[in-house]
Structures are given as structure tokens and as C-alpha cells.
Design a protein around this motif. Structure first.
Motif, PDB file in Angstrom:
ATOM      1  N   PRO A 113       9.858  43.241  -0.370  1.00 17.70           N
ATOM      2  CA  PRO A 113       9.648  41.804  -0.204  1.00 17.70           C
ATOM      3  C   PRO A 113      10.542  41.002  -1.145  1.00 17.70           C
ATOM      4  CG  PRO A 113       7.870  42.749  -1.497  1.00 17.70           C
ATOM      5  CD  PRO A 113       8.738  43.897  -1.063  1.00 17.70           C
ATOM      6  N   THR A 114      10.549  39.694  -0.965  1.00 15.46           N
ATOM      7  CA  THR A 114      11.322  38.775  -1.801  1.00 15.46           C
ATOM      8  C   THR A 114      10.367  37.958  -2.659  1.00 15.46           C
ATOM      9  OG1 THR A 114      13.055  38.625  -0.127  1.00 15.46           O
ATOM     10  CG2 THR A 114      12.978  36.869  -1.765  1.00 15.46           C
ATOM     11  N   TYR A 115      10.787  37.667  -3.902  1.00 16.05           N
ATOM     12  CA  TYR A 115       9.939  36.947  -4.850  1.00 16.05           C
ATOM     13  C   TYR A 115      10.574  35.605  -5.206  1.00 16.05           C
ATOM     14  CZ  TYR A 115       7.585  41.422  -5.753  1.00 16.05           C
ATOM     15  OH  TYR A 115       6.897  42.594  -5.630  1.00 16.05           O
TER      16      TYR A 115
ATOM     17  N   ALA B 286       4.130  33.041  -8.917  1.00 14.14           N
ATOM     18  CA  ALA B 286       5.025  33.899  -8.126  1.00 14.14           C
ATOM     19  C   ALA B 286       4.593  33.863  -6.668  1.00 14.14           C
ATOM     20  CB  ALA B 286       4.988  35.331  -8.645  1.00 14.14           C
ATOM     21  N   ASP B 287       5.550  33.700  -5.779  1.00 15.47           N
ATOM     22  CA  ASP B 287       5.328  33.785  -4.335  1.00 15.47           C
ATOM     23  C   ASP B 287       6.084  35.004  -3.820  1.00 15.47           C
ATOM     24  OD1 ASP B 287       3.687  31.580  -3.855  1.00 15.47           O
ATOM     25  OD2 ASP B 287       5.385  30.214  -3.944  1.00 15.47           O
ATOM     26  N   ARG B 288       5.408  35.844  -3.044  1.00 19.87           N
ATOM     27  CA  ARG B 288       6.053  37.022  -2.472  1.00 19.87           C
ATOM     28  C   ARG B 288       5.969  36.926  -0.954  1.00 19.87           C
ATOM     29  NH1 ARG B 288       3.402  41.797  -4.597  1.00 19.87           N
ATOM     30  NH2 ARG B 288       2.209  42.147  -2.705  1.00 19.87           N
ATOM     31  N   TYR B 289       7.113  37.034  -0.309  1.00 19.84           N
ATOM     32  CA  TYR B 289       7.154  36.911   1.149  1.00 19.84           C
ATOM     33  C   TYR B 289       8.095  37.964   1.726  1.00 19.84           C
ATOM     34  CZ  TYR B 289      10.974  33.915  -0.522  1.00 19.84           C
ATOM     35  OH  TYR B 289      12.067  33.403  -1.185  1.00 19.84           O
TER      36      TYR B 289
ATOM     37  N   GLU C 141       6.951  40.342   3.377  1.00 16.21           N
ATOM     38  CA  GLU C 141       6.171  41.582   3.332  1.00 16.21           C
ATOM     39  C   GLU C 141       5.714  41.852   4.765  1.00 16.21           C
ATOM     40  OE1 GLU C 141       2.063  43.315   1.294  1.00 16.21           O
ATOM     41  OE2 GLU C 141       2.982  41.486   0.537  1.00 16.21           O
TER      42      GLU C 141
ATOM     43  N   ARG D  30       2.160  36.694   3.326  1.00 19.80           N
ATOM     44  CA  ARG D  30       2.727  36.036   2.160  1.00 19.80           C
ATOM     45  C   ARG D  30       1.650  35.985   1.076  1.00 19.80           C
ATOM     46  NH1 ARG D  30       6.538  30.749   2.061  1.00 19.80           N
ATOM     47  NH2 ARG D  30       6.664  30.456  -0.194  1.00 19.80           N
TER      48      ARG D  30
ATOM     49  N   GLN E 138       5.239  43.361  -9.893  1.00 18.99           N
ATOM     50  CA  GLN E 138       5.923  44.410  -9.137  1.00 18.99           C
ATOM     51  C   GLN E 138       4.952  45.257  -8.316  1.00 18.99           C
ATOM     52  OE1 GLN E 138       9.254  44.206  -9.307  1.00 18.99           O
ATOM     53  NE2 GLN E 138       8.864  42.509 -10.735  1.00 18.99           N
TER      54      GLN E 138
END
Length: 523
Positions: A92-94, A153-156, A158, A196, A287
Motif C-alpha cells: 500500500p501507499t502511505y 497516517a493514511d494508508r491506501y 490496500e 483505506r 508498517q
């Protein structure tokens, strides 16, 4: 009375079939409102063929667990079983946002509400903290000062790699048996393809003073200590000896992190020097693939999944023979009359469209019936609990489950017990009567509707589900019967205001009371 139907197919919307009953005297009025009603229904129904992004209360509910590959229904908002199996997900991207904000006086409260921190997931806590401290300042005759530190932090991206995913063995087995109803009841009409997540750490430092100039120096020293400038800043050396240090307090609020106490670190801060290690631990925790509260999901209909299409047989062509007599009226193809045979091929788009709308209806009907049964069984359990209460509790009041502030009617233990155990003139009890009505619902609507949807059409199993909209079927047309506030009277349903059965209305009132006061909790 005549009736006519308007079928409004829209490839991005759920089909709408309006069956309008009219008399000659009302035809003018109906024609005036038909187009408006059709437009409103098309706008209000969710998009069916397209993927849908959901980021409302259905995802924010912490009592359920959104998981990649888990089934979901747009009609009910409920999660179903996880029927898509996969190994690993693409990285995913952070997005990381780290900032601090200081407030030196009460006038800064307005600035905070209009600043970046107002978008914080913990802003409600921040605002409440400031309001509480400002109220206490009057008694202390001092001024509260704040420093807020936010790490978000936003993680998308995924997502499920559908090229390396498969249906679970149980789901595949159901589809191989062409049990579409069983599949949609278990796996839902759609599934979660991507998610997300967000995680946030908010630290609030508070101290009190009666000198603006001295408090400013202390703020600089605190800032230097927190952000690693203690060796280069002379102000920080006096932090522990300052007259304000005794009033210094720190609170840490996390959102979406794992609460672990390990040697690697934790979120416990005993002094400002611990802050830097806490931030480092928070960054390393991001992580972990399980860190972060799910804030939005992408929901995809199963019919758009290649594995589903292959297992369900939807990739096979469907050709239907339609026979008409000399007058053009459709007749049975094995009729002895002279016929004209027309072969009609149903394309994949049409079949997908009908499958999506019908699968949502299947899940909606299933939820309605199961909810009805659960409510009846729950009420019985409540009655049993009341029976076990000692007689000395009879006049004690019960707490309302729907209105904790006591803004509704009151019920005692005896009143609720008597209401649930009251016998009708024919000697029956509430539980038995409600179970009979649940049987009527199943016999007169649920079973006929599901059977009609799974009928074979021109030697195609479950053909109707792929070629006909549920609202076009007579067995499924009375969808109003599954709506809240509608009562069942033997083989039909009526609005409460139009019911002629006094017992049915009385029982619905008692069930509403049970809904409010069960399970029994004493005030």
C-alpha cells in the motif's frame, strides 16, 4: 381498475418497476406525477453495476470487521462471510502528516477551531479539553496554555490482487450446484476489493500561568525538549526548574494503533523526554498491515468478478425461444397452435444487471425474515428473565434501552412481565402468535418470492434470476410487506393504521415496548 407498469432500466442504477393501479378518474393525476416519481426512485437507488466507495457509519461501526474479500450488501449495509481467498496484497501507499500547534491564550480557542487541527480524528477530545480547562481557570485565577502534537497516517491502495485470488471451496461448491440464493445469502451480493485505513496519535500538553512573558519562555523550552533541540537550546535547560513545570500535564490519544506494551516501545509518556521515543515507535508501528482503522472500502458486485462468472456459469451464452401465436400473443412453445418462434440471446450485460438487483433483494428479504425471528426469540428470552426476578422487584422501574435519559414512558418489572405474558381471548400467548405470523411471512412472501427467482427458464437453471427483475414477479411484488411498520394478518400485510385486527395491533404495541425495555435492567 386498470394497472400499467413502467420499467426504467439504467445501467448504472437499480432497475425500477412502478406498478401503478389507477381508475379512469385518477389517470390525469397519476400521469402528472409518474415521471417525477420515477426520477426520484432512480436517483435514490444505489448504483448497481459500478463499484461503490463506502465511507459512512456502516464502515465506522467498530462492532464489525471489514476484511478484504468479505461479502457486503448495499441494500442492508451488512457484512457477510469472507468468500474470496488470496495470498498477500500489493504494497500500500502511505501519507504521513506531522505537525504541532500551540495556544497561549483563551483567544486562541477560535483559531484552533479554524486551524488544521480541526480535521484531526481526535479533535473532539482536543476541544473538550480546552473548554474544560478554561472553565477551571476562573477558580484558579490563571491562564491555561496548550501544545498539541498530531501524527496522522493514511494508508491506501490496500487491495486484492484478483489475478491471484480464488473463491473459497465452500463458495465454489455452492455455485457449482447453481444455488445462487445460498451463495448470496452467505457471501452477499458484493465483496470488499480495497480498503483505506487511518491512524492518528494526538498528544496534548497543558500547563497554567499568570504571566504571558514567562509562559512564552516555558513554551519555547517545552518545544525544544519535545522536538530534540534540548542540547542546542538554553531555554530547555530550565524546563524542569520552571515554576510552571509542576502544572505541566500530558495526555496521549491514539486512533487505530495496536495497544502493545513491548520493549520496542509503547504509548506511555512519563516525562517530555519520552516523547521522541514514542513518536519513533508510532512511526514503526505504521508498517504493520493491521494498524489503522478502516475509514472507507471499495465494494464490487460479485458478478464483476471473473472467478464468480466462471464458477456460476454466467460465461455460457443464454438463448431463449419466445413463441407467439397468430395474434402476436406469447404462448407456451409446446402448444399445438400455429406459432412463430423467435430466438432471443441474453447478453452478459443484461444478465449481470438482473443478477445484481435480484441478489440485493434476496439478501434484503433474508435479513427481514431473520430479524423478525430474532426479535421474537429475544422477546421470549426477555420474558423468561422477568419471570426469574423476585416478587420484591415488581414495583421497581426498568431502564429504557432506547432513551437512557428517561425521556420516554416508564415501565416496572410487573408491567412489562404482564404485557409479555398476557393471554388473548383464544388462550394464545404473544410468543405463539408472533411465531405464527412469522410463519405467514415465510409462507406467503419469502418462500414464493425466492422460488420464483430461482425458476428454470428455457432449460437454464436459475434463469429467471438472470432475465427478470424481481419487481416484475407477482410473488415478489408486495415488497411493502417487508418494510418497518407493516403488520401481517394471516396471508396478507397491511399498514398499522389500516389494520382491522385489534389483536395484531395490540401485539405490535407490546413488541415495541419490549424493544425499548428488553433485556430488563433496573434503574
Amino acid at each position: 381498475h386498470d394497472h400499467f407498469e413502467i420499467v426504467c432500466p439504467n445501467w448504472l442504477e437499480v432497475a425500477v418497476v412502478l406498478r401503478i393501479y389507477s381508475s379512469p378518474s385518477s389517470s390525469t393525476m397519476i400521469s402528472r406525477h409518474v415521471l417525477l416519481l420515477a426520477s426520484l426512485l432512480l436517483v435514490s437507488f444505489p448504483r448497481a453495476m459500478a463499484n461503490v466507495i463506502i465511507s459512512d457509519y456502516r464502515i465506522g461501526n467498530r462492532d464489525v470487521t471489514p476484511v478484504l474479500g468479505r461479502g457486503f450488501s448495499l441494500a442492508t449495509g451488512n457484512f457477510q462471510s469472507t468468500c474470496l481467498i488470496f495470498e498477500g496484497i500489493p504494497d500500500p501507499t502511505y501519507d504521513l502528516d506531522y505537525y504541532f500547534y500551540g495556544v497561549e491564550s483563551r483567544s486562541g480557542f477560535t483559531e484552533v477551531t479554524n486551524s488544521k487541527i480541526s480535521s484531526s480524528l481526535n479533535f473532539g477530545i482536543v476541544k473538550q479539553k480546552m473548554e474544560m480547562e478554561y472553565q477551571r481557570d476562573v477558580a484558579r485565577q490563571s491562564t491555561s496554555h496548550f501544545m498539541f502534537v498530531v501524527l496522522r497516517a493514511d494508508r491506501y491502495y490496500e487491495t486484492v490482487d484478483e489475478g491471484h485470488s480464488t473463491l473459497s471451496k465452500s463458495a465454489s461448491s455452492i455455485l457449482q450446484n447453481r444455488d445462487y440464493v445460498g451463495f448470496f445469502q452467505a457471501c452477499g451480493p458484493a465483496y470488499i476489493r480495497s480498503m483505506r485505513r487511518s491512524a492518528e496519535l494526538t498528544a496534548i500538553f497543558t500547563y497554567h500561568s499568570d504571566s504571558a512573558s514567562l509562559s512564552a519562555q516555558f513554551s519555547l523550552a517545552l518545544e525544544a525538549e519535545l522536538f530534540g533541540q534540548s542540547e542546542a537550546s538554553s531555554e530547555s535547560s530550565s524546563l524542569s526548574h520552571s515554576q510552571f513545570s509542576s502544572s505541566l500535564s500530558a495526555e496521549v490519544f491514539t486512533y487505530g494503533f495496536k495497544a502493545e506494551m513491548s520493549r520496542a516501545g509503547n504509548f506511555v509518556m512519563r516525562e517530555p523526554a519520552d516523547f521522541k521515543s514514542m513518536i519513533s515507535y508510532a512511526c514503526s508501528s505504521l508498517q504493520d498491515v493491521d494498524v489503522g482503522l478502516v475509514v472507507s472500502v471499495e465494494v464490487v458486485p460479485w458478478v464483476n468478478n471473473l472467478q464468480f462468472q466462471q464458477a456460476s456459469g454466467m460465461l455460457k451464452s443464454m438463448v431463449m425461444e419466445i413463441c407467439t401465436d397468430a395474434s402476436g400473443r406469447e404462448v407456451t412453445c409446446d402448444s399445438e397452435t400455429e406459432q412463430t418462434v423467435t430466438r432471443r440471446k441474453f447478453g452478459g450485460l443484461m444478465r449481470k444487471y438482473f443478477m445484481i438487483t435480484n441478489s440485493e433483494h434476496i439478501v434484503k428479504v433474508d435479513e427481514y425474515y431473520r430479524t423478525s425471528l430474532e426479535k421474537i426469540l429475544f422477546t421470549r428470552k426477555c420474558g423468561n428473565a422477568l419471570q426469574l426476578m423476585p416478587i420484591s422487584f415488581d414495583n421497581l422501574e426498568l431502564r429504557s434501552q432506547q432513551c437512557p435519559m428517561d425521556c420516554s414512558g416508564r415501565k416496572t418489572v410487573k408491567q412489562l412481565r404482564d404485557a409479555l405474558n398476557e393471554r388473548a381471548d383464544n388462550g394464545s400467548y404473544l410468543f405463539g402468535r408472533e411465531m405464527l405470523r412469522a410463519r405467514d411471512v415465510f409462507t406467503n412472501y419469502v418462500a414464493p418470492c425466492l422460488e420464483a427467482l430461482t425458476e428454470m427458464v428455457h432449460d437454464v437453471e436459475n434463469g429467471k434470476m438472470q432475465t427478470v427483475h424481481w419487481q416484475s414477479l407477482e410473488e415478489c411484488g408486495a415488497f411493502m410487506c417487508t418494510l418497518p411498520g407493516v403488520l401481517w394478518e394471516r396471508n396478507t400485510c397491511v399498514l398499522r393504521s389500516m389494520s382491522s385486527d385489534a389483536q395484531v395491533v395490540a401485539d405490535s404495541v407490546v413488541m415495541g415496548i419490549a424493544d425499548e425495555f428488553c433485556m430488563p435492567i433496573l434503574k
